[in-house]
Write a protein that holds these residues in place. Structure first.
Motif, PDB file in Angstrom:
ATOM      1  N   UNK A   1     -22.566  -9.280  -3.333  1.00  0.00           N
ATOM      2  CA  UNK A   1     -21.457  -9.397  -3.139  1.00  0.00           C
ATOM      3  C   UNK A   1     -21.178  -9.043  -2.349  1.00  0.00           C
ATOM      4  N   UNK A   2     -19.966  -9.583  -1.457  1.00  0.00           N
ATOM      5  CA  UNK A   2     -19.718  -9.629  -0.689  1.00  0.00           C
ATOM      6  C   UNK A   2     -18.173 -10.051  -0.709  1.00  0.00           C
ATOM      7  N   UNK A   3     -17.380  -9.167   0.787  1.00  0.00           N
ATOM      8  CA  UNK A   3     -15.836  -8.907   0.466  1.00  0.00           C
ATOM      9  C   UNK A   3     -15.260  -8.276   2.198  1.00  0.00           C
ATOM     10  N   UNK A   4     -13.996  -8.367   1.090  1.00  0.00           N
ATOM     11  CA  UNK A   4     -12.799  -7.982   2.666  1.00  0.00           C
ATOM     12  C   UNK A   4     -11.842  -6.567   2.561  1.00  0.00           C
ATOM     13  N   UNK A   5     -12.310  -5.445   2.377  1.00  0.00           N
ATOM     14  CA  UNK A   5     -10.806  -4.721   2.458  1.00  0.00           C
ATOM     15  C   UNK A   5     -10.287  -4.826   3.602  1.00  0.00           C
ATOM     16  N   UNK A   6      -8.334  -4.625   3.454  1.00  0.00           N
ATOM     17  CA  UNK A   6      -7.751  -4.950   4.881  1.00  0.00           C
ATOM     18  C   UNK A   6      -7.243  -3.424   4.422  1.00  0.00           C
ATOM     19  N   UNK A   7      -6.191  -2.458   5.536  1.00  0.00           N
ATOM     20  CA  UNK A   7      -5.947  -0.956   5.326  1.00  0.00           C
ATOM     21  C   UNK A   7      -4.162  -1.387   4.958  1.00  0.00           C
ATOM     22  N   UNK A   8      -3.770  -1.769   5.501  1.00  0.00           N
ATOM     23  CA  UNK A   8      -1.720  -2.013   4.970  1.00  0.00           C
ATOM     24  C   UNK A   8      -2.746  -3.438   3.599  1.00  0.00           C
ATOM     25  N   UNK A   9      -1.325  -3.865   2.673  1.00  0.00           N
ATOM     26  CA  UNK A   9      -1.122  -4.922   1.581  1.00  0.00           C
ATOM     27  C   UNK A   9      -0.929  -6.122   2.730  1.00  0.00           C
ATOM     28  N   UNK A  10      -1.579  -7.164   1.651  1.00  0.00           N
ATOM     29  CA  UNK A  10      -1.542  -8.174   1.921  1.00  0.00           C
ATOM     30  C   UNK A  10      -0.576  -9.414   1.117  1.00  0.00           C
ATOM     31  N   UNK A  11       0.359  -9.618   2.114  1.00  0.00           N
ATOM     32  CA  UNK A  11       1.665 -10.289   0.619  1.00  0.00           C
ATOM     33  C   UNK A  11       1.060 -11.750   0.986  1.00  0.00           C
ATOM     34  N   UNK A  12       0.594 -12.430   1.689  1.00  0.00           N
ATOM     35  CA  UNK A  12       0.693 -13.767   1.246  1.00  0.00           C
ATOM     36  C   UNK A  12      -0.933 -13.711   1.644  1.00  0.00           C
TER      37      UNK A  12
ATOM     38  N   UNK B   1      -9.093 -11.660  -5.480  1.00  0.00           N
ATOM     39  CA  UNK B   1      -8.382 -11.221  -4.914  1.00  0.00           C
ATOM     40  C   UNK B   1      -8.468  -9.423  -6.044  1.00  0.00           C
ATOM     41  N   UNK B   2      -9.136  -8.012  -5.618  1.00  0.00           N
ATOM     42  CA  UNK B   2      -9.060  -7.171  -6.535  1.00  0.00           C
ATOM     43  C   UNK B   2      -7.604  -6.307  -6.448  1.00  0.00           C
ATOM     44  N   UNK B   3      -7.639  -6.904  -5.751  1.00  0.00           N
ATOM     45  CA  UNK B   3      -5.737  -6.158  -5.244  1.00  0.00           C
ATOM     46  C   UNK B   3      -5.169  -6.612  -4.140  1.00  0.00           C
ATOM     47  N   UNK B   4      -3.827  -5.712  -3.479  1.00  0.00           N
ATOM     48  CA  UNK B   4      -3.250  -6.728  -2.507  1.00  0.00           C
ATOM     49  C   UNK B   4      -4.167  -6.108  -1.210  1.00  0.00           C
ATOM     50  N   UNK B   5      -5.107  -5.736  -1.251  1.00  0.00           N
ATOM     51  CA  UNK B   5      -5.628  -5.176   0.019  1.00  0.00           C
ATOM     52  C   UNK B   5      -7.558  -5.543  -0.475  1.00  0.00           C
ATOM     53  N   UNK B   6      -7.772  -6.207  -1.053  1.00  0.00           N
ATOM     54  CA  UNK B   6      -9.417  -6.435  -0.985  1.00  0.00           C
ATOM     55  C   UNK B   6      -9.962  -7.840  -1.782  1.00  0.00           C
ATOM     56  N   UNK B   7     -10.487  -8.511  -1.511  1.00  0.00           N
ATOM     57  CA  UNK B   7     -11.063  -9.191  -2.538  1.00  0.00           C
ATOM     58  C   UNK B   7     -12.397  -9.742  -1.753  1.00  0.00           C
ATOM     59  N   UNK B   8     -13.141 -10.384  -2.754  1.00  0.00           N
ATOM     60  CA  UNK B   8     -14.024 -10.263  -2.688  1.00  0.00           C
ATOM     61  C   UNK B   8     -14.641 -11.652  -3.308  1.00  0.00           C
TER      62      UNK B   8
ATOM     63  N   UNK C   1       2.422 -12.236   5.540  1.00  0.00           N
ATOM     64  CA  UNK C   1       4.069 -11.653   4.739  1.00  0.00           C
ATOM     65  C   UNK C   1       3.907 -10.255   4.814  1.00  0.00           C
ATOM     66  N   UNK C   2       6.133 -10.569   4.958  1.00  0.00           N
ATOM     67  CA  UNK C   2       6.390  -9.682   4.964  1.00  0.00           C
ATOM     68  C   UNK C   2       6.662  -8.990   6.656  1.00  0.00           C
ATOM     69  N   UNK C   3       5.725  -9.272   7.617  1.00  0.00           N
ATOM     70  CA  UNK C   3       6.024  -9.221   9.090  1.00  0.00           C
ATOM     71  C   UNK C   3       4.603  -8.622   9.284  1.00  0.00           C
ATOM     72  N   UNK C   4       4.054  -8.840   8.105  1.00  0.00           N
ATOM     73  CA  UNK C   4       2.130  -7.821   8.552  1.00  0.00           C
ATOM     74  C   UNK C   4       0.963  -8.651   9.601  1.00  0.00           C
ATOM     75  N   UNK C   5       0.611  -8.639  10.257  1.00  0.00           N
ATOM     76  CA  UNK C   5      -0.345  -9.706  11.102  1.00  0.00           C
ATOM     77  C   UNK C   5      -1.130  -8.965  10.853  1.00  0.00           C
ATOM     78  N   UNK C   6      -2.872 -10.209  10.708  1.00  0.00           N
ATOM     79  CA  UNK C   6      -4.218  -9.340  10.942  1.00  0.00           C
ATOM     80  C   UNK C   6      -4.225  -8.551  11.676  1.00  0.00           C
ATOM     81  N   UNK C   7      -6.157  -7.866  11.858  1.00  0.00           N
ATOM     82  CA  UNK C   7      -6.045  -6.590  12.775  1.00  0.00           C
ATOM     83  C   UNK C   7      -7.093  -7.881  13.196  1.00  0.00           C
TER      84      UNK C   7
END
Length: 399
Positions: free
Chosen positions: A152-163, A185-192, A217-223
């Motif tokens: 299983x592969x995926x990505x975790x973000x250190x802030x919420x992803x609203x979009x 999407x497991x949560x607003x911060x993690x997708x598998x 979303x909401x002024x958040x940008x990808x790092x």
């Protein structure tokens, strides 16, 4: 108005005028026409209005001449931005990662056909984000040389992803041979991500995030982006049946070993009551030859009924809350006939050592008829326990 400030220091081109030798002219022969060589001009472009997205390159262009030098500096860090000239040296384009909330100072020099130089200075302001959501890998590629077909592969973000849809569009998975798949999407911060069926043995899987500078979303940008390449080894699949009390091992689809086992007990016996093994497909998370298993790790500590602290050998972990395949000499007499463990799959020494030697990270262990609840997605790698239709509905693009 684009916030690119420019100060021009232009050198004026000289006009050369040919003068006659006297007051008289010969018919058909006049004075030479004045010739003007245009001064070189420099423009600094970066789309984005008042605040430039840092994923947008800075572009310096020369007209009526060529660029001889370009320097782009972030005075806050002192770092110079790396870029490349075009073959004809009329354009310079940055190929470096720009920062958020930065002011880049540009100094560019161009020369015209007569060798006269002009220097242009300017500033490029990158946008200020409310938050920067930096991605990291759900499964680090360096924990093993290769992985099982249940990877299983995926990505975790250190802030919420609203979009989530915007983020998912920027995530890219390619496999050789091509196998498709879907995000969940497991949560607003993690997708598998996984395919419908297990990965094909011998596959290569590559994950690239591509979210840097992407509005989430909401002024958040990808790092800053991350990527990884995973190699899939032979198909090793275990199948454990709580009714038959047998654990079978298949190598590339062929049954190669059957081992009696004892799973978690379903009887309400004191002091803990039932401790059934979770149903559903587990994935090997790691393994340790020797470990001390301590019931205090799940709340039953020394002095309490049911406490234990025992050394166990040939331990293959298959869930996040402590389910293992491992040797347990105390249950050998009931292995193959009763489920009496605290959730692990107990084996005798030979079978435990064999599974330890042959099963590795990413290899699936399918558990059926255990009497327990379904393995959760956040309990190790419980992703395969989710049916495909439900999995697809967890995608921001397909749900």
């Amino acid at each position: 108005m684009r916030r690119v400030r420019i100060v021009g220091l232009a050198a004026m081109a000289l006009c050369l005028v040919a003068c006659s030798g006297g007051g008289n002219t010969v018919a058909g022969v006049g004075s030479a026409s004045p010739t003007t060589v245009p001064a070189a001009k420099v423009s600094i472009t970066a789309a984005g209005g008042d605040q430039v997205n840092p994923k947008t390159p800075i572009v310096i262009k020369a007209t009526d001449g060529t660029l001889s030098a370009v320097t782009v500096t972030n005075p806050q860090s002192g770092n110079k931005v790396v870029g490349d000239f075009s073959a004809d040296k009329t354009t310079w384009t940055s190929n470096d990662t720009l920062r958020f909330s930065a002011v880049y100072q540009v100094v560019a020099t161009a020369v015209n056909k007569e060798g006269k130089s002009v220097e242009q200075k300017g500033e490029v302001h990158t946008l200020t984000a409310t938050a920067v959501a930096a991605p990291s890998l759900f499964q680090a590629p360096d924990v093993a040389n290769d992985f099982g077909v249940g990877l299983i592969i995926g990505v975790k973000f250190d802030h919420d992803v609203n979009d989530k849809a915007a983020a998912e569009k920027a995530l890219k998975v390619t496999s050789t041979p091509a196998q498709g798949g879907s995000w969940y999407w497991v949560s607003k911060r993690e997708a598998h991500f996984r395919p419908k069926q297990y990965w094909q043995a011998g596959s290569t899987v590559k994950l690239e995030t591509g979210v840097y500078g992407q509005a989430l979303g909401d002024g958040t940008y990808g790092g800053p982006d991350v990527s990884a390449t995973y190699k899939i080894h032979d198909a090793w699949v275990g199948k454990a049946d709580g009714n038959t009390h047998q654990l079978q091992a298949f190598h590339n689809g062929e049954l190669v070993r059957t081992a009696p086992t004892s799973m978690g007990k379903t009887a309400n016996t004191p002091p803990r009551g039932p401790t059934p093994t979770f149903n559903g497909t587990h994935v090997v998370l790691g393994k340790t030859a020797h470990i001390i298993m301590d019931s205090c790790t799940y709340g039953i500590c020394e002095g309490q009924p049911g406490y234990y602290k025992a050394p166990e050998n040939w331990d293959v972990q298959i869930s996040g809350d402590g389910e293992f395949l491992h040797e347990n000499l105390a249950t050998v007499s009931v292995q193959g006939s009763q489920n009496v463990s605290n959730g692990c799959l107990n084996l005798n020494t030979d079978n435990a050592k064999w599974f330890f030697d042959n099963f590795n990270i990413g290899d699936p262990i399918e558990v059926t008829n255990s009497g327990g609840p379904q393995l959760a997605i956040n309990n190790g790698h419980g992703d395969w326990a989710i049916d495909w239709a439900t999995w697809q509905s967890g995608s921001a693009l397909h749900g």
